[in-house]
Design an enzyme around this catalytic site. Structure first.
Site, mmCIF file in Angstrom:
data_model
loop_
_atom_site.group_PDB
_atom_site.id
_atom_site.type_symbol
_atom_site.label_atom_id
_atom_site.label_comp_id
_atom_site.label_asym_id
_atom_site.label_seq_id
_atom_site.Cartn_x
_atom_site.Cartn_y
_atom_site.Cartn_z
ATOM 1 N N ASP A 1 -19.660 -7.158 -42.030
ATOM 2 C CA ASP A 1 -18.242 -7.097 -41.671
ATOM 3 C C ASP A 1 -17.850 -8.402 -40.981
ATOM 4 O O ASP A 1 -18.714 -9.216 -40.644
ATOM 5 C CB ASP A 1 -18.061 -5.892 -40.729
ATOM 6 C CG ASP A 1 -16.601 -5.623 -40.428
ATOM 7 O OD1 ASP A 1 -15.750 -5.990 -41.253
ATOM 8 O OD2 ASP A 1 -16.316 -5.051 -39.360
ATOM 9 N N GLU B 1 -15.211 -13.086 -42.755
ATOM 10 C CA GLU B 1 -14.192 -13.963 -43.398
ATOM 11 C C GLU B 1 -14.432 -15.442 -43.093
ATOM 12 O O GLU B 1 -14.062 -16.249 -43.940
ATOM 13 C CB GLU B 1 -12.800 -13.538 -42.937
ATOM 14 C CG GLU B 1 -12.344 -12.206 -43.539
ATOM 15 C CD GLU B 1 -13.101 -10.994 -42.990
ATOM 16 O OE1 GLU B 1 -13.528 -11.056 -41.826
ATOM 17 O OE2 GLU B 1 -13.280 -10.018 -43.726
ATOM 18 N N ASP C 1 -9.316 -2.914 -43.255
ATOM 19 C CA ASP C 1 -8.647 -2.056 -42.264
ATOM 20 C C ASP C 1 -7.269 -1.594 -42.710
ATOM 21 O O ASP C 1 -6.236 -2.144 -42.292
ATOM 22 C CB ASP C 1 -8.547 -2.795 -40.932
ATOM 23 C CG ASP C 1 -9.917 -3.112 -40.360
ATOM 24 O OD1 ASP C 1 -10.914 -2.541 -40.850
ATOM 25 O OD2 ASP C 1 -9.985 -3.935 -39.430
HETATM 26 C C1 GLC Z 1 -13.573 -4.197 -38.440
HETATM 27 C C2 GLC Z 1 -13.969 -3.458 -39.713
HETATM 28 C C3 GLC Z 1 -14.078 -1.992 -39.440
HETATM 29 C C4 GLC Z 1 -15.076 -1.757 -38.306
HETATM 30 C C5 GLC Z 1 -14.658 -2.527 -37.063
HETATM 31 C C6 GLC Z 1 -15.678 -2.439 -35.940
HETATM 32 O O1 GLC Z 1 -12.288 -3.859 -38.062
HETATM 33 O O2 GLC Z 1 -13.097 -3.725 -40.760
HETATM 34 O O3 GLC Z 1 -14.467 -1.317 -40.598
HETATM 35 O O4 GLC Z 1 -15.156 -0.408 -38.016
HETATM 36 O O5 GLC Z 1 -14.479 -3.894 -37.386
HETATM 37 O O6 GLC Z 1 -16.911 -2.903 -36.344
#
Ligand code: GLC
Length: 799
Positions: A407, A410, A485
């Site tokens: 995650d 980017e 998200d």
């Molecule tokens: C980001 C991710 C989400 C995750 C969060 C905490 O917002 O997109 O899926 O739960 O980070 O790790």
């Protein structure tokens, strides 16, 4: 007076007339008087690569997108010239390059129809700020030309009239039309006159696509640096275009393990351990099938990757083992930001080995993410990828974790403009050192790649499972993905539908959304409707930010729980069908979801449809995307379709009302289909499959279906240990014949098929299996019988 044309040409430079031409096996070089070189490579009969240099010199030819396994070679190549053009002919295409200005036009070799034609063609502007060029291309839009693809754009399927940017961006609570968001997939498919071609602009700099937005009949694309370097891929079938694209940029290196196609439950965050176990127990208690549970950032010690919170997870190995005993796979999140902490091994190793990204003048790239201030590994350095992949040894081999969730790659940086690294950050780029302008879009992909290689190594002999948020073209080789998200609103349910279809059309089929919405909280109705859609997505996971309440299947009351269970059970029954579509996707690049336009491009009614899609090859699905609905209008594509719920027939080619109360949704099966089904299991592998059900949908005429199976994990299938069953169904006025052709060395656990025949237009007088009559006295209305799995021919004869 300033004329339009003057504006168009302002600042732009153009190739002048071609003064020389040279051929080197499969590549042609055209040089213009002002030193522009067009390098045209015939990759395949239907795939041409165009690459332009404005200085006479090309950059090193390096791309993270292109697969090392891409097919090359053509059946035919002929180059001729006349007064005005060079003419390149392959068995599929004819390409003209104008001697006057280097502009190209491409025709179908079969009927000489025009497919794609330059308007201004290649042109460029010098970049005073960064050096090099801003490279541009413009094409004439043909009559009624429409455009599809581009990855995760949260808009309607058809991109005509819109402009987009490709720049991988953390986009919490993005909205319809937010652009850019998490992925950069600079590939689109165009369709006109029932013929389709694709353009893949393989340039990782910030790039743009304009589909008749700025000018009504012009499509253009450009990038803020790098080369004009794109691939033209011809269909004329859209599926063929996507398949050509995934041939070029790669397909997953293996079929996902079957458990990864089950239902996954996630939340930010399930902790401590007792909470995780409660969730697991509740699934089993309520008999809601589930294969995977996720641990979000709170499982770690102060958000330090590759650590465990001693307080909340004192014995992760034991917990993972216990979950495994109960049929759950454990998946953990790993982000790229490494906490600056001299006591933290991963940080120390990264520092000692000089593995972190640096700013232009030498300091480390410091940025804030969950753990506070972090440094970030330069995943574009092969040594860093290797190091990173080895960091997974303990998690996978020792603790027994089954999958990793990448995650914030980017890369996301908090509290800074642009939400990411500044432009001047330096990257290794596999030896082609560059700034973040060039590496940004591929950073997350390289992280996922390194993660994948780690998991592959340490999960062996099992198959790895990785999921990523950021992606560039080619990322589908390594990992699955989700759409980031989103928000718990009805519009987001519809956006999720579009995004999943678009990802499939963009060569990245293993995709899904945060079911129910990540931000905010759905009510029971929205959750149920989203589950109905989600079980038909290649990746099926509920996830939520957790700060707005719970989002497990049982929190919305018992009637919603029952609906959710029912639909998850349908997914589990359809697992052999879904697995077969994955096999086709991995092998041939056939998208797992087919937007109607991809399913039937010759029918103009499909060109602007958004909601309906085909799941696999034979199942038509249309989610309900509004509250309080008792059904909806939808377009049923041409052909005859069986209503999944009651087997009534619908004749397609028009919009129809379809009933779908909250416990139902529009699902149709294509006539002639044979749909394989497993029994409902609480998790993959819970039961030994003792019988495969085959739902046969009668069709007057011929239709073929297939069922692919193997050990559902491991790599033996690559050595021939798979079972592929091809069924040919021939329906007549008073008979139905099904022939089976079997290949592969894998012996499935079951010995028999349970055949359920739907829609027979006649009463049965006898049934023969391989010329032997079987006892049908026990048939009572529903035409169901059990036959050996190795049958060759099933012959049902009418009275
Ligand atoms: C980001 C991710 C989400 C995750 C969060 C905490 O917002 O997109 O899926 O739960 O980070 O790790």
């Amino acid at each position: 007076m300033i004329l339009n044309t003057e504006l168009e040409y302002k600042g732009n430079l153009f190739p002048s007339k071609i003064i020389s031409y040279k051929k080197d096996i499969d590549t042609l070089y055209f040089t213009s008087e002002n030193n522009v070189v067009l390098q045209l490579t015939i990759e395949r009969d239907s795939v041409l690569r165009f690459r332009y240099s404005t200085t006479g010199i090309f950059d090193t030819d390096f791309s993270y997108a292109i697969s090392q396994f891409a097919n090359k070679g053509f059946n035919h190549l002929e180059i001729t010239e006349n007064d005005t053009n060079y003419i390149i002919t392959t068995s599929k295409l004819i390409c003209h390059i104008s001697k006057l200005d280097m502009r190209k036009s491409i025709y179908d070799a079969k009927d000489s129809s025009l497919i794609c034609e330059d308007e201004l063609g290649f042109h460029w502007e010098e970049s005073y700020e960064f050096g090099g060029d801003i490279v541009k291309m413009s094409l004439k839009s043909q009559q009624s030309e429409n455009y599809y693809g581009l990855g995760d754009k949260p808009v309607e399927n058809n991109l005509k009239g819109k402009r987009f940017q490709n720049w991988v961006t953390d986009s919490y609570a993005f909205d319809r039309g937010t652009d850019p968001i998490y992925k950069a997939i600079p590939f689109y498919t165009a369709l006109h006159h029932a013929k389709s071609y694709g353009i893949f602009f393989d340039n990782s700099f910030r790039s743009y696509f304009d589909f008749c937005h700025e000018r009504r009949n012009i499509t253009s694309f450009w990038a803020q640096g790098g080369e004009m370097n794109y691939y033209f891929m011809y269909g004329p079938d859209m599926t063929e275009v996507v398949s050509n694209y995934t041939d070029l940029t790669g397909r997953p290196q293996h079929i996902p393990p079957l458990w990864a196609l089950g239902y996954h439950q996630c939340k930010w965050s399930y902790y401590p351990e007792s909470k995780v176990k409660d969730i697991a127990a509740k699934f089993r208690e309520l008999k809601i099938p589930c294969d995977a549970l996720y641990l979000d950032i709170d499982y770690m010690e102060g958000f330090r990757c590759f650590t465990w919170s001693k307080e909340h997870f004192p014995n992760p190995k034991k917990m993972v083992k216990e979950l495994a005993n109960d049929g759950f796979k454990t998946i953990v999140i790993i982000d790229p930001g490494i906490k600056i902490d001299k006591e933290y091994t991963v940080f120390k190793e990264g520092l000692e080995n000089d593995f972190f990204c640096k700013r232009a003048d030498g300091p480390y790239m410091k940025g804030k993410v969950w753990p506070g201030e972090c440094y970030f590994p330069d995943f574009t350095n092969p040594k860093v990828r290797d190091w990173w992949s080895n960091l997974f040894k303990e998690l996978i081999e020792d603790i027994g974790v089954n999958g990793v969730w990448n995650d914030m790659n980017e890369p996301a940086v908090m509290d800074v403009p642009g939400k990411s690294f500044p432009n001047d950050v330096r990257h290794n780029y596999d030896g082609n050192h560059c700034s973040h302008r060039k590496a940004h879009n591929i950073y997350g992909m390289q992280m996922a790649r390194a993660t994948y290689h780690g998991l592959k190594k340490f999960s062996y002999p099992k198959r790895p499972f990785v999921i990523t948020r950021a992606a560039y073209s080619g990322t589908q080789r390594y990992t699955s993905t989700w759409t980031g998200d989103n928000v718990a609103t009805w519009d987001h349910l519809s956006i999720a539908n579009q995004q999943a279809q678009r990802m499939c059309m963009s060569g990245f089929s293993f995709a899904g959304s945060d079911i129910g919405g990540f931000a905010e909280q759905p009510n029971g109705e929205l959750f149920a409707r989203w589950i109905q859609l989600g079980v038909f997505h290649p990746f099926c996971r509920v996830h939520s930010s957790g700060d707005h309440g719970d989002q497990e299947p049982w929190v919305f009351g018992s009637s919603i729980t029952a609906i959710v269970r029912k639909f998850i059970e349908i997914r589990y029954q359809l697992l052999p069908y879904l697995y077969t579509t994955f096999w086709r996707y991995v092998g041939e690049g056939i998208p797992i979801l087919k937007s109607l336009v991809l399913f039937d491009q010759e029918d103009p009614h499909t060109h602007y449809r958004n909601d309906e899609f085909i799941f696999g090859e034979k199942i038509l699905v249309c989610p309900i995307i509004e509250p309080n609905a008792k059904g909806r209008r939808m377009y049923i594509p041409r052909g005859r379709w069986y209503n999944f719920w009651d087997n009534t027939i619908e004749i397609g080619g028009e919009e129809k009302w379809v009933d779908a109360d909250i416990d139902s949704m529009p699902i149709f099966i294509k006539e002639g289909a044979i749909i394989p089904k497993y029994p409902i299991q609480q998790y993959v592998g819970e039961k030994v499959i003792e019988q495969l059900e085959l739902d046969v949908y009668f069709k007057m005429g011929k239709e073929s279906s297939e069922v692919y199976e193997d050990a559902h994990d491991g790599y033996d299938y690559k050595k021939g240990r798979y079972s592929l069953r091809n069924f040919n169904q021939v329906g007549k006025n008073n008979s139905l014949t099904i022939q089976q052709f079997k290949s592969g060395k894998y012996a499935t656990s079951y010995a028999t098929f349970k055949i359920n025949v739907h829609g027979l237009p006649f009463k049965i007088s006898s049934v023969e299996v391989d010329n032997e009559k079987i006892d049908i006295t026990k048939l009572n209305g529903d035409v169901t019988f059990i036959i050996p799995k190795e049958f060759r021919e099933l012959y049902i004869i009418g009275k």
